[in-house]
Design a protein around this motif. Structure first.
Motif, PDB file in Angstrom:
ATOM      1  N   LEU A 153      -2.758   7.611  -1.114  1.00 49.94           N
ATOM      2  CA  LEU A 153      -1.937   6.503  -1.158  1.00 49.94           C
ATOM      3  C   LEU A 153      -0.362   7.304  -1.265  1.00 49.94           C
ATOM      4  CD1 LEU A 153      -3.252   4.334  -4.097  1.00 49.94           C
ATOM      5  CD2 LEU A 153      -3.253   3.848  -1.696  1.00 49.94           C
ATOM      6  N   MET A 154      -0.202   8.634  -1.599  1.00 52.71           N
ATOM      7  CA  MET A 154       1.175   9.134  -1.583  1.00 52.71           C
ATOM      8  C   MET A 154       1.336   9.455   0.090  1.00 52.71           C
ATOM      9  SD  MET A 154       0.922  11.889  -4.569  1.00 52.71           S
ATOM     10  CE  MET A 154       2.389  12.826  -4.190  1.00 52.71           C
ATOM     11  N   ALA A 155       0.324   9.740   0.825  1.00 53.87           N
ATOM     12  CA  ALA A 155       0.494   9.967   2.295  1.00 53.87           C
ATOM     13  C   ALA A 155       0.843   8.662   2.957  1.00 53.87           C
ATOM     14  CB  ALA A 155      -0.566  10.574   2.739  1.00 53.87           C
ATOM     15  N   VAL A 156       0.295   7.622   2.597  1.00 51.24           N
ATOM     16  CA  VAL A 156       0.736   6.162   3.053  1.00 51.24           C
ATOM     17  C   VAL A 156       1.852   6.054   2.731  1.00 51.24           C
ATOM     18  CG1 VAL A 156       0.024   3.883   2.849  1.00 51.24           C
ATOM     19  CG2 VAL A 156      -1.640   5.388   3.184  1.00 51.24           C
ATOM     20  N   GLU A 157       2.463   6.166   1.337  1.00 49.97           N
ATOM     21  CA  GLU A 157       3.906   5.909   1.014  1.00 49.97           C
ATOM     22  C   GLU A 157       4.943   6.613   1.884  1.00 49.97           C
ATOM     23  OE1 GLU A 157       3.812   4.564  -3.466  1.00 49.97           O
ATOM     24  OE2 GLU A 157       3.462   6.709  -3.059  1.00 49.97           O
ATOM     25  N   GLU A 158       4.496   7.767   1.997  1.00 54.12           N
ATOM     26  CA  GLU A 158       5.246   8.912   2.609  1.00 54.12           C
ATOM     27  C   GLU A 158       5.589   8.622   4.208  1.00 54.12           C
ATOM     28  OE1 GLU A 158       6.139  13.723   3.787  1.00 54.12           O
ATOM     29  OE2 GLU A 158       4.297  12.966   2.365  1.00 54.12           O
ATOM     30  N   ILE A 159       4.375   8.189   5.149  1.00 51.97           N
ATOM     31  CA  ILE A 159       4.421   7.882   6.416  1.00 51.97           C
ATOM     32  C   ILE A 159       5.021   6.602   6.583  1.00 51.97           C
ATOM     33  CG2 ILE A 159       2.960   7.208   8.170  1.00 51.97           C
ATOM     34  CD1 ILE A 159       0.808   8.992   7.267  1.00 51.97           C
ATOM     35  N   PHE A 160       4.981   5.743   5.772  1.00 53.52           N
ATOM     36  CA  PHE A 160       5.434   4.323   5.982  1.00 53.52           C
ATOM     37  C   PHE A 160       6.748   3.987   5.177  1.00 53.52           C
ATOM     38  CE2 PHE A 160       1.186   3.642   7.195  1.00 53.52           C
ATOM     39  CZ  PHE A 160       1.522   3.436   8.874  1.00 53.52           C
ATOM     40  N   ARG A 161       7.264   4.984   4.412  1.00 52.14           N
ATOM     41  CA  ARG A 161       8.407   4.713   3.796  1.00 52.14           C
ATOM     42  C   ARG A 161       8.414   3.629   2.652  1.00 52.14           C
ATOM     43  NH1 ARG A 161      12.710   7.174   7.862  1.00 52.14           N
ATOM     44  NH2 ARG A 161      11.437   8.876   8.668  1.00 52.14           N
ATOM     45  N   LEU A 162       7.427   3.326   1.919  1.00 51.16           N
ATOM     46  CA  LEU A 162       7.249   2.306   0.863  1.00 51.16           C
ATOM     47  C   LEU A 162       6.581   2.772  -0.304  1.00 51.16           C
ATOM     48  CD1 LEU A 162       4.004   1.565   1.092  1.00 51.16           C
ATOM     49  CD2 LEU A 162       4.720   0.643   3.333  1.00 51.16           C
ATOM     50  N   THR A 163       6.668   2.045  -1.367  1.00 53.22           N
ATOM     51  CA  THR A 163       6.086   2.501  -2.663  1.00 53.22           C
ATOM     52  C   THR A 163       4.971   1.444  -2.979  1.00 53.22           C
ATOM     53  OG1 THR A 163       8.327   3.031  -3.425  1.00 53.22           O
ATOM     54  CG2 THR A 163       6.635   2.682  -4.978  1.00 53.22           C
ATOM     55  N   ILE A 164       3.863   2.124  -3.324  1.00 55.71           N
ATOM     56  CA  ILE A 164       2.988   1.358  -3.791  1.00 55.71           C
ATOM     57  C   ILE A 164       2.570   1.431  -5.349  1.00 55.71           C
ATOM     58  CG2 ILE A 164       0.200   0.996  -3.712  1.00 55.71           C
ATOM     59  CD1 ILE A 164       0.401   2.195  -0.750  1.00 55.71           C
ATOM     60  N   GLN A 165       2.719   0.178  -6.089  1.00 58.47           N
ATOM     61  CA  GLN A 165       2.795   0.217  -7.565  1.00 58.47           C
ATOM     62  C   GLN A 165       1.498   0.660  -8.001  1.00 58.47           C
ATOM     63  OE1 GLN A 165       5.526   0.097  -9.144  1.00 58.47           O
ATOM     64  NE2 GLN A 165       6.743  -0.115  -7.288  1.00 58.47           N
ATOM     65  N   ASP A 166       1.239   1.062  -9.022  1.00 60.96           N
ATOM     66  CA  ASP A 166      -0.194   1.270  -9.811  1.00 60.96           C
ATOM     67  C   ASP A 166      -1.035  -0.108  -9.746  1.00 60.96           C
ATOM     68  OD1 ASP A 166       0.388   3.839 -10.035  1.00 60.96           O
ATOM     69  OD2 ASP A 166       0.833   3.646 -12.057  1.00 60.96           O
ATOM     70  N   SER A 167      -0.426  -0.997 -10.049  1.00 62.27           N
ATOM     71  CA  SER A 167      -1.112  -2.386 -10.298  1.00 62.27           C
ATOM     72  C   SER A 167      -1.589  -2.898  -8.870  1.00 62.27           C
ATOM     73  CB  SER A 167      -0.285  -3.427 -10.708  1.00 62.27           C
ATOM     74  OG  SER A 167       0.944  -3.633  -9.783  1.00 62.27           O
ATOM     75  N   GLU A 168      -0.731  -2.589  -7.782  1.00 66.82           N
ATOM     76  CA  GLU A 168      -0.986  -2.842  -6.377  1.00 66.82           C
ATOM     77  C   GLU A 168      -2.311  -1.664  -5.968  1.00 66.82           C
ATOM     78  OE1 GLU A 168       2.933  -4.450  -4.412  1.00 66.82           O
ATOM     79  OE2 GLU A 168       2.973  -2.025  -4.692  1.00 66.82           O
ATOM     80  N   ALA A 169      -2.252  -0.647  -6.167  1.00 64.39           N
ATOM     81  CA  ALA A 169      -3.270   0.401  -5.909  1.00 64.39           C
ATOM     82  C   ALA A 169      -4.776  -0.050  -6.657  1.00 64.39           C
ATOM     83  CB  ALA A 169      -2.906   1.541  -6.535  1.00 64.39           C
TER      84      ALA A 169
END
Length: 108
Positions: free
Chosen positions: A28-44
C-alpha cells in the motif's frame, strides 16, 4: 497415455498471498508513493481483491487529468532502478552525452 496423474491435480487458489501484514503495508505504501495519494486505514480495511485496490486508486485519482498514471508509474520505475533523487521529466536522458544542464530553482 495422459502424462499427469489426475488425482494429484489440485486447484490453485486465486491469491497473491502476501507474506504477512508488513507485506500488505509495504504494498500500500508503494501504491501511495507511485500514484501520490493517501490510503486511509479505514479504506485499506475494505480491500479484499486486487480489483478493490484498483477501484480505490482509480476513485482517488484526480478527475481533472492533472495526474497521468502511466507517467507516475514510469517515473517511479526509473527512480527506483536508478536510485536518483533528482527531478525526472520527459527530457531526462539515460545517457550523459545527451544530457542538458539542469535549471536552477531561481531560473524557473
Amino acid at each position: 497415455m495422459w502424462p499427469f496423474n489426475r488425482s494429484g491435480v489440485t486447484e490453485r487458489l486465486n491469491t497473491v498471498d502476501l507474506d504477512d501484514d508488513l507485506g500488505d503495508v509495504e504494498m500500500l505504501m508503494a501504491v501511495e508513493e507511485i500514484f501520490r495519494l493517501t490510503i486511509q486505514d479505514s479504506e485499506a480495511q475494505t480491500i479484499v481483491t486486487v480489483g478493490d485496490l484498483y477501484e480505490l486508486v482509480k476513485r482517488k485519482m484526480p478527475s481533472d487529468g492533472s495526474v497521468d498514471p502511466v507517467w507516475e508509474l514510469v517515473e517511479y520505475i526509473v527512480r527506483h532502478h536508478s536510485g536518483s533523487n533528482n527531478p525526472i521529466d520527459a527530457g531526462t536522458t539515460f545517457f550523459p552525452k545527451f544530457a542538458k544542464p539542469r535549471q536552477k530553482a531561481g531560473d524557473i
